[in-house]
Design a protein around this motif. Sequence first.
Motif, PDB file in Angstrom:
ATOM      1  N   LEU A  11       0.766  -1.206  -0.255  1.00  0.00           N
ATOM      2  CA  LEU A  11       0.102   0.209   0.004  1.00  0.00           C
ATOM      3  C   LEU A  11       0.801   1.418   0.015  1.00  0.00           C
ATOM      4  O   LEU A  11       0.717   2.112  -0.584  1.00  0.00           O
ATOM      5  N   ALA A  34       2.219   1.538  -3.609  1.00  0.00           N
ATOM      6  CA  ALA A  34       1.381   2.077  -4.433  1.00  0.00           C
ATOM      7  C   ALA A  34       1.074   3.497  -4.398  1.00  0.00           C
ATOM      8  O   ALA A  34       0.749   4.045  -5.207  1.00  0.00           O
ATOM      9  N   PHE A  48      -2.002   4.873  -9.449  1.00  0.00           N
ATOM     10  CA  PHE A  48      -2.992   4.420  -8.424  1.00  0.00           C
ATOM     11  C   PHE A  48      -3.416   5.604  -7.696  1.00  0.00           C
ATOM     12  O   PHE A  48      -4.409   5.423  -6.678  1.00  0.00           O
ATOM     13  N   VAL A  49      -2.931   6.891  -7.608  1.00  0.00           N
ATOM     14  CA  VAL A  49      -3.412   7.976  -6.864  1.00  0.00           C
ATOM     15  C   VAL A  49      -4.538   8.693  -7.498  1.00  0.00           C
ATOM     16  O   VAL A  49      -4.077   9.271  -8.833  1.00  0.00           O
ATOM     17  N   VAL A  50      -5.653   8.965  -7.207  1.00  0.00           N
ATOM     18  CA  VAL A  50      -6.510   9.799  -7.941  1.00  0.00           C
ATOM     19  C   VAL A  50      -6.632  11.175  -7.297  1.00  0.00           C
ATOM     20  O   VAL A  50      -6.546  11.215  -6.284  1.00  0.00           O
ATOM     21  N   TYR A  52      -6.208  10.078  -3.482  1.00  0.00           N
ATOM     22  CA  TYR A  52      -6.850   8.925  -3.031  1.00  0.00           C
ATOM     23  C   TYR A  52      -6.452   7.720  -3.619  1.00  0.00           C
ATOM     24  O   TYR A  52      -6.529   7.458  -4.921  1.00  0.00           O
ATOM     25  N   LEU A  53      -5.822   6.916  -2.963  1.00  0.00           N
ATOM     26  CA  LEU A  53      -5.192   5.624  -3.363  1.00  0.00           C
ATOM     27  C   LEU A  53      -6.022   4.626  -3.784  1.00  0.00           C
ATOM     28  O   LEU A  53      -7.071   4.600  -3.218  1.00  0.00           O
ATOM     29  N   PHE A  54      -6.114   4.196  -5.177  1.00  0.00           N
ATOM     30  CA  PHE A  54      -7.141   3.679  -5.851  1.00  0.00           C
ATOM     31  C   PHE A  54      -8.617   4.149  -5.755  1.00  0.00           C
ATOM     32  O   PHE A  54      -9.572   3.603  -5.909  1.00  0.00           O
ATOM     33  N   GLY A  55      -8.503   5.535  -5.485  1.00  0.00           N
ATOM     34  CA  GLY A  55      -9.745   6.446  -5.770  1.00  0.00           C
ATOM     35  C   GLY A  55     -10.654   6.319  -4.578  1.00  0.00           C
ATOM     36  O   GLY A  55     -11.746   6.719  -4.450  1.00  0.00           O
ATOM     37  N   LEU A  56      -9.923   5.400  -3.378  1.00  0.00           N
ATOM     38  CA  LEU A  56     -10.861   5.330  -2.330  1.00  0.00           C
ATOM     39  C   LEU A  56     -10.170   5.779  -0.870  1.00  0.00           C
ATOM     40  O   LEU A  56     -10.960   6.261  -0.124  1.00  0.00           O
ATOM     41  N   ASN A  79       2.164   7.349   2.837  1.00  0.00           N
ATOM     42  CA  ASN A  79       2.700   6.317   2.315  1.00  0.00           C
ATOM     43  C   ASN A  79       3.941   6.184   2.728  1.00  0.00           C
ATOM     44  O   ASN A  79       4.446   4.741   2.862  1.00  0.00           O
TER      45      ASN A  79
END
Length: 149
Positions: free
Chosen positions: A29, A32, A38-40, A53-57, A65
């Motif tokens: 994580l 990533a 991977f970051v939105v 937002y990591l994975f948009g979430l 990080n």
Amino acid sequence: MQSTSISTSAPTSPIRYGALGLGLFFLLLGLAGFVPAFVVPPEHFIPNLGFGYLFGLFPTNYFHNAIGILVGVWGLAAFTSLTGSIVFTRIFAIVYAAGAILGLLPFTNTLFGLTPLFGANVLLNAIVAGIAFYYGFVKSSEVKAAAIK
């Protein structure tokens, strides 16, 4: 006189593999979070270095990080011994449970501006704290009880 030291026999391996699993998960994580794909980015510009937002979430930033990477490396190192795994999972459970609680409070949900603890991070922190609690407190007490018998 009975020894209360904990042996490193096969029944203790779930504790070690619990530390390994948590370590690998957080290392991945954390890494990533540094991969832009991977970051939105947030909808509105926020002047916080690396926020997205990591994975948009999961809300994250560079500090978040880096902490994930450090925790991950610590988990991998803890895997090398039973005692290290128990110490890691116990401290992990306490710190991440506190992180979940802090993420629920409006005045601490960014850890005083350092890192985002809000949003999906609250649920993630609560889940991994529960997993770490199981391995650090429940399973380790079973191993110690078996060693005393």
